[in-house]
Design a protein around this motif. Structure first.
Motif, PDB file in Angstrom:
ATOM      1  N   ASP A   7      65.744  27.355  59.435  1.00 20.62           N
ATOM      2  CA  ASP A   7      65.590  27.301  58.289  1.00 20.62           C
ATOM      3  C   ASP A   7      66.525  26.203  57.545  1.00 20.62           C
ATOM      4  O   ASP A   7      67.716  26.078  58.141  1.00 20.62           O
ATOM      5  CB  ASP A   7      66.025  28.711  57.533  1.00 20.62           C
ATOM      6  N   PRO A   8      65.975  25.248  56.655  1.00 23.27           N
ATOM      7  CA  PRO A   8      67.052  24.207  56.317  1.00 23.27           C
ATOM      8  C   PRO A   8      68.482  24.955  55.604  1.00 23.27           C
ATOM      9  O   PRO A   8      69.418  24.145  55.759  1.00 23.27           O
ATOM     10  CB  PRO A   8      66.113  23.643  55.148  1.00 23.27           C
ATOM     11  N   ASP A  37      83.527  32.689  55.842  1.00 21.67           N
ATOM     12  CA  ASP A  37      81.937  32.550  55.546  1.00 21.67           C
ATOM     13  C   ASP A  37      82.190  31.550  54.159  1.00 21.67           C
ATOM     14  O   ASP A  37      81.225  31.392  53.673  1.00 21.67           O
ATOM     15  CB  ASP A  37      81.106  33.474  55.609  1.00 21.67           C
ATOM     16  N   ASP A  38      83.198  31.049  53.766  1.00 14.21           N
ATOM     17  CA  ASP A  38      83.213  30.145  52.722  1.00 14.21           C
ATOM     18  C   ASP A  38      84.485  29.145  52.828  1.00 14.21           C
ATOM     19  O   ASP A  38      84.985  28.626  51.806  1.00 14.21           O
ATOM     20  CB  ASP A  38      83.229  30.890  51.209  1.00 14.21           C
ATOM     21  N   SER A  59      80.064  26.105  56.202  1.00  7.46           N
ATOM     22  CA  SER A  59      79.873  25.636  55.015  1.00  7.46           C
ATOM     23  C   SER A  59      79.177  24.066  55.267  1.00  7.46           C
ATOM     24  O   SER A  59      79.316  23.462  54.519  1.00  7.46           O
ATOM     25  CB  SER A  59      81.080  25.539  54.164  1.00  7.46           C
ATOM     26  N   MET A  94      68.647  33.206  52.445  1.00  5.01           N
ATOM     27  CA  MET A  94      68.775  31.872  51.765  1.00  5.01           C
ATOM     28  C   MET A  94      67.497  31.022  52.202  1.00  5.01           C
ATOM     29  O   MET A  94      67.153  30.729  53.170  1.00  5.01           O
ATOM     30  CB  MET A  94      70.006  31.271  52.583  1.00  5.01           C
ATOM     31  N   SER A  95      66.794  30.981  51.041  1.00  5.42           N
ATOM     32  CA  SER A  95      65.445  30.129  51.440  1.00  5.42           C
ATOM     33  C   SER A  95      65.318  28.632  50.441  1.00  5.42           C
ATOM     34  O   SER A  95      65.297  28.474  49.500  1.00  5.42           O
ATOM     35  CB  SER A  95      64.191  30.878  50.774  1.00  5.42           C
ATOM     36  N   VAL A  96      65.489  27.700  51.633  1.00  3.31           N
ATOM     37  CA  VAL A  96      65.414  26.248  51.174  1.00  3.31           C
ATOM     38  C   VAL A  96      64.191  25.846  51.590  1.00  3.31           C
ATOM     39  O   VAL A  96      63.979  26.033  52.974  1.00  3.31           O
ATOM     40  CB  VAL A  96      66.446  25.611  51.471  1.00  3.31           C
ATOM     41  N   VAL A 110      77.517  23.851  49.736  1.00  3.47           N
ATOM     42  CA  VAL A 110      77.189  25.004  50.530  1.00  3.47           C
ATOM     43  C   VAL A 110      78.170  26.202  50.438  1.00  3.47           C
ATOM     44  O   VAL A 110      78.124  27.283  50.268  1.00  3.47           O
ATOM     45  CB  VAL A 110      77.089  24.527  51.879  1.00  3.47           C
ATOM     46  N   VAL A 111      79.574  25.831  49.936  1.00  2.00           N
ATOM     47  CA  VAL A 111      80.484  26.707  49.679  1.00  2.00           C
ATOM     48  C   VAL A 111      80.391  27.562  48.652  1.00  2.00           C
ATOM     49  O   VAL A 111      80.225  29.020  48.695  1.00  2.00           O
ATOM     50  CB  VAL A 111      82.168  26.280  49.625  1.00  2.00           C
ATOM     51  N   ARG A 167      77.742  30.007  49.497  1.00  2.00           N
ATOM     52  CA  ARG A 167      78.345  31.396  50.280  1.00  2.00           C
ATOM     53  C   ARG A 167      79.084  32.193  49.244  1.00  2.00           C
ATOM     54  O   ARG A 167      78.996  33.366  49.573  1.00  2.00           O
ATOM     55  CB  ARG A 167      79.189  30.790  51.371  1.00  2.00           C
ATOM     56  N   GLN A 168      79.683  31.916  48.342  1.00  2.00           N
ATOM     57  CA  GLN A 168      80.399  32.263  47.329  1.00  2.00           C
ATOM     58  C   GLN A 168      79.482  33.242  46.401  1.00  2.00           C
ATOM     59  O   GLN A 168      79.976  33.983  45.696  1.00  2.00           O
ATOM     60  CB  GLN A 168      81.448  31.762  46.808  1.00  2.00           C
ATOM     61  N   LEU A 178      71.332  27.832  47.408  1.00  3.45           N
ATOM     62  CA  LEU A 178      71.182  26.499  47.731  1.00  3.45           C
ATOM     63  C   LEU A 178      69.959  26.223  47.027  1.00  3.45           C
ATOM     64  O   LEU A 178      69.195  26.799  46.634  1.00  3.45           O
ATOM     65  CB  LEU A 178      71.154  26.481  49.248  1.00  3.45           C
TER      66      LEU A 178
END
Lengths: 152, 298
Positions: free
Chosen positions: A19-20, A42-43, A62, B1-3, B33-34, B37-38, B43
């Protein structure tokens, strides 16, 4: 939607379908199957997921895996020569740089990047280079001593 | 997460076509991206990676002016000899962004377009009169950094515009600058309060001054009252104190997890004073070191 890609990890090419939105960390752990790199926060706070991307440290949690296609990824598994530990890895054991071990893969990767860039770091240099890697056990001293012990 | 889609642009034109079709850009991923995640923002549905666009990379000099490609990383900026010598506040700022990994991959373009009121490079770039080039498939335009920020996390750029470059004019002879932030730790920190000063010294007097405040208002902004307090002064204690007080008076901070509004307001004066003093000291030839950034060479 899945995207086919090839990731080069520790010199080996791995075809994957992702998945992208997949992070480099998840791609390497779950699709490539190398589980040395850890997921901590994870961040991007803790550095447990640290890998090298074209030689530079990256928080793999990330970073989008698809952006790593065509680039060289190195994980902790790529630091040893087969079962023979690198001098840095051996020094971590010798100097008490490992306790629970969860931060160790990221610490080793960050320190490897530092030493490649600067083979003779000062203690301050080591602490700056490792500041993005959190350790809850050692108090860092053993880790810093280990890195300095293999500095030239 | 669906991109839903991901493309990697090879050229600026590729990137602009993707943006025109609704994609959002990613370079180093250190904010986008961070943030996902937070849980700040998911995204984007469509992503175009711009990290391989060669036209967007590099730092160059032309007649003393500085040209930063959008992909210039904080590591590259913090270690660049011209930046360190002539655009020192910018080197101060890039040297303390995130961690070594953040600086290795985080770009100036992403840093600006993320538009955090606490980001490090916005104050230095405003005080050094920088402009950014925004480009879209419809054309391009230069925007002063001061006019790029629209609010916390918001820019005045259109969704199809890509920040392609940052240009900083050659500073006047005798100009020195500094960025200082209040921090609880050196690495992986976000400015609690920050301040930038750029001063031009001529014959012992301050002929021009720029002061900006960071993490003290909805956007990083210059403080004309502080600049006026310094200009035409001798740069002595009284002028510095007046300028720092003006910077604090212009502050409209918030309370958040890092500090209360009252604490930020109290520290605004202290940090502004330190930034002004550091810029003046550098202007007088005193050594005020740029923070160490890598432990290595990059």
């Amino acid at each position: 939607m899945k995207v086919a890609a090839t990731l080069t990890v520790n010199g080996m090419a791995y075809p994957v379908e992702l998945d992208p939105g997949t992070s480099l960390l998840v791609a390497v752990r779950e699709h490539v199957g190398l589980t040395g790199s850890k997921e901590g926060c994870d961040d991007s706070e803790c550095g447990a997921c640290m890998m090298l991307l074209d030689g530079k440290p990256v928080n793999a949690c990330s970073y989008l895996a698809l952006q790593a296609e065509g680039r060289e990824v190195v994980t902790v598994e790529g630091l040893s020569a087969g079962r023979e530990l690198s001098p840095l890895q051996a020094a971590f054991l010798q100097h008490g740089g490992v306790q629970c071990g969860f931060c160790t893969p990221g610490m080793l990767v960050s320190a490897t990047a530092l030493l490649a860039d600067n083979p003779s770091p000062s203690e301050d240099d080591v602490r700056i280079a490792l500041a993005g890697n959190l350790c809850r056990c050692t108090g860092y001293d053993g880790i810093v001593k280990a890195v300095l012990s293999v500095a030239r | 997460m669906s991109v839903a889609s991901f493309t990697s642009a090879a050229t600026v034109d590729d990137a602009l076509a993707a943006l025109a079709a609704g994609a959002r850009p990613v370079a180093g991923g250190t904010d986008l991206v961070v943030g996902a995640r937070q849980g700040k923002a998911p995204l984007p549905e469509r992503i175009v990676a711009i990290d391989r666009v060669a036209e967007l990379s590099g730092i160059s000099e032309l007649d003393g002016a500085l040209h930063l490609g959008a992909l210039a990383t904080h590591s590259e900026i913090a270690t660049h000899p011209l930046v360190r010598e002539r655009f020192t506040a910018l080197a101060d700022a890039s040297a303390i962004v995130g961690s070594r990994a953040t600086r290795a991959h985080g770009t100036i373009g992403g840093n600006l377009m993320n538009a955090s009121p606490a980001m490090e490079t916005g104050g230095p770039l405003q005080c050094l009169d920088a402009s950014v080039m925004l480009q879209s498939s419809r054309g391009s335009r230069w925007v002063p950094v001061a006019e790029l920020f629209g609010g916390p996390g918001a820019t005045t750029a259109q969704p199809d515009e890509l920040l392609v470059a940052v240009d900083v004019p050659a500073p006047a002879e005798g100009t020195a600058s500094a960025y200082v932030r209040l921090e609880y730790r050196r690495q992986m920190e976000i400015a609690v309060v920050g301040a930038t000063a750029a001063v031009t010294l001529a014959g012992g007097a301050v002929s021009a001054a720029r002061v900006a405040i960071t993490a003290l208002a909805p956007t990083i902004r210059r403080v004309p009252e502080a600049e006026a307090a310094l200009e035409s002064s001798d740069g002595g204690e009284a002028a510095v104190a007046a300028a720092a007080a003006a910077a604090a008076a212009a502050s409209a901070p918030i309370s958040d997890v890092r500090a209360s509004e009252g604490y930020r307001r109290a520290m605004a004066e202290v940090i502004a004073r330190r930034a002004i003093e550091a810029a003046l000291a550098r202007g007088r030839g005193e050594l005020v070191p740029i923070p160490a950034s890598s432990g290595g060479t990059g």
